[in-house]
Design an enzyme around this catalytic site. Structure first.
Site, short mmCIF file in Angstrom:
data_model
loop_
_atom_site.label_atom_id
_atom_site.label_comp_id
_atom_site.label_asym_id
_atom_site.label_seq_id
_atom_site.Cartn_x
_atom_site.Cartn_y
_atom_site.Cartn_z
N THR A 117 0.83 -1.21 0.00
CA THR A 117 0.00 0.00 0.00
C THR A 117 0.86 1.26 0.00
OG1 THR A 117 -0.04 -0.07 2.43
CG2 THR A 117 -1.89 -1.07 1.29
N HIS A 118 0.25 2.38 -0.50
CA HIS A 118 0.75 3.74 -0.24
C HIS A 118 -0.43 4.41 0.46
CE1 HIS A 118 4.56 3.90 -2.30
NE2 HIS A 118 4.06 3.45 -3.44
N LYS A 122 8.79 4.31 2.53
CA LYS A 122 10.11 4.87 2.16
C LYS A 122 10.56 5.97 3.12
CE LYS A 122 9.87 3.80 -2.79
NZ LYS A 122 8.49 3.41 -3.02
N PHE A 123 10.68 5.60 4.40
CA PHE A 123 11.18 6.54 5.41
C PHE A 123 12.57 7.02 5.00
CE2 PHE A 123 8.21 3.89 7.84
CZ PHE A 123 7.45 4.87 8.46
O1 6AU Z 1 4.01 -1.67 -11.23
P1 6AU Z 1 3.86 -0.19 -11.05
O2 6AU Z 1 4.86 0.60 -11.87
O3 6AU Z 1 2.43 0.30 -11.29
O4 6AU Z 1 4.11 0.12 -9.50
C1 6AU Z 1 5.35 -0.09 -8.88
C2 6AU Z 1 5.23 0.13 -7.39
C3 6AU Z 1 4.88 1.56 -6.98
C4 6AU Z 1 6.19 2.18 -6.54
O5 6AU Z 1 6.03 3.12 -5.49
C5 6AU Z 1 7.00 0.95 -6.06
O6 6AU Z 1 6.48 -0.17 -6.78
N1 6AU Z 1 8.46 1.03 -6.28
C6 6AU Z 1 9.37 0.83 -5.22
C7 6AU Z 1 9.04 0.25 -3.94
C8 6AU Z 1 8.19 -0.91 -3.84
O7 6AU Z 1 9.59 0.57 -2.93
C9 6AU Z 1 10.73 1.07 -5.42
C10 6AU Z 1 11.20 1.33 -6.72
O8 6AU Z 1 12.39 1.43 -6.94
N2 6AU Z 1 10.30 1.39 -7.74
C11 6AU Z 1 8.95 1.25 -7.56
O9 6AU Z 1 8.21 1.30 -8.55
O10 6AU Z 1 4.00 1.48 -5.87
#
Ligand code: 6AU
Length: 260
Positions: A63-64, A95-96
């Protein structure tokens, strides 16, 4: 001893000392799923509906929580109920990135009280190791677990080389940490889990720098453990259940292939 990526999730779970890693591996094995859904929708109703539909196929719901426009404590209670109903863990992708004292307040308190309901959260180590210690003071007593952002999926990201190496060192020596966000297996010193975002079977990226790679590259070749998929599952015109089944199968096949 074989590399951790050559061992089954079940056997890694049995041996693991970290409560969240243990639970995660057991869930993955029970559900035959290494798929995490990135549920980036903006209302409570959409999030609950998506989690209920896709819940049977995932090991982790990511979640966000701060993008939900009508957040309330009932949402959290319902998410916890769905986590039990469908047998998945909850990962608040917070992502603190602040000093230890501040992240303690952000993780344990405020409107969201993340540590009360999220099994997993993550942080950047930009401020130094104090961020892990601050989060651990809140999370350890509650049996929670932390992932470090050793790499990112987006174009031009700065988490490379010596910075990534520092993440690995800090992860190895901090028991609260059970793994990484990144694109590959990072170390054999301790069984640390890698969860990889930027996974897609069809698209290569988006207009804002996201880059997608396939489950096979991430799991079979790079030795990561969990694929995180968002818009590939719930994006415009998609049948979320059908896509979740497809990604679950692709991720699990890629895992079986690497055990061969
Ligand atoms: O598959 P997407 O592109 O619709 O979503 C990717 C999800 C998003 C981002 O906030 C997260 O993964 N994310 C993260 C995380 C999980 O920490 C790190 C990163 O490097 N890239 C990324 O996309 O919710």
């Amino acid at each position: 001893m074989a590399s951790f990526s050559q061992q089954t999730y079940a056997s890694r779970g049995e041996r693991h000392q970290h409560p969240v890693a243990k639970q995660l591996f057991a869930t993955m094995e029970r559900k035959q799923s290494n798929l995490s859904l990135a549920a980036d929708v903006s209302t409570k109703a959409e999030l609950l509906a998506l989690a209920d539909k896709v819940g049977p196929y995932i090991c982790v719901l990511k979640t966000h929580i701060d993008v939900i426009s009508d957040f309330d404590t009932d949402l959290v209670e319902q998410l916890q109920a769905l986590s039990i109903k469908h047998d998945f863990l909850i990962f608040e992708d917070r992502k603190f990135a602040d000093i230890g004292n501040t992240v303690k307040l952000q993780y344990g308190g405020g409107v969201y009280r993340i540590a009360d309901w999220a099994h997993i959260t993550n942080c950047h180590v930009i401020p130094g190791e104090g961020i892990i210690q601050g989060l651990a003071e809140v999370g350890v007593p509650k049996g929670r677990g932390l992932l470090l952002l050793a790499e990112m999926s987006s174009k031009g990201m700065l988490a490379t080389g010596a910075y990534t190496d520092k993440n690995i060192e800090m992860a190895v020596r901090n028991d609260f940490v059970f793994g990484f966000i990144g694109s590959r297996r990072f170390t054999e010193e301790r069984d640390l889990v890698t969860m990889t975002p930027g996974v897609g079977l069809h698209a290569s990226g988006d207009a804002l720098g996201q880059q997608y790679r396939t489950p096979e590259l991430i799991i079979t070749e790079n030795g990561s453990d969990v694929i995180i998929v968002g818009r590939g599952i719930y994006g415009p015109g998609k049948d979320a259940v059908a896509e979740a089944q497809r990604y679950r199968e692709a991720g699990w096949d890629a895992y079986l292939k690497r055990l061969e």
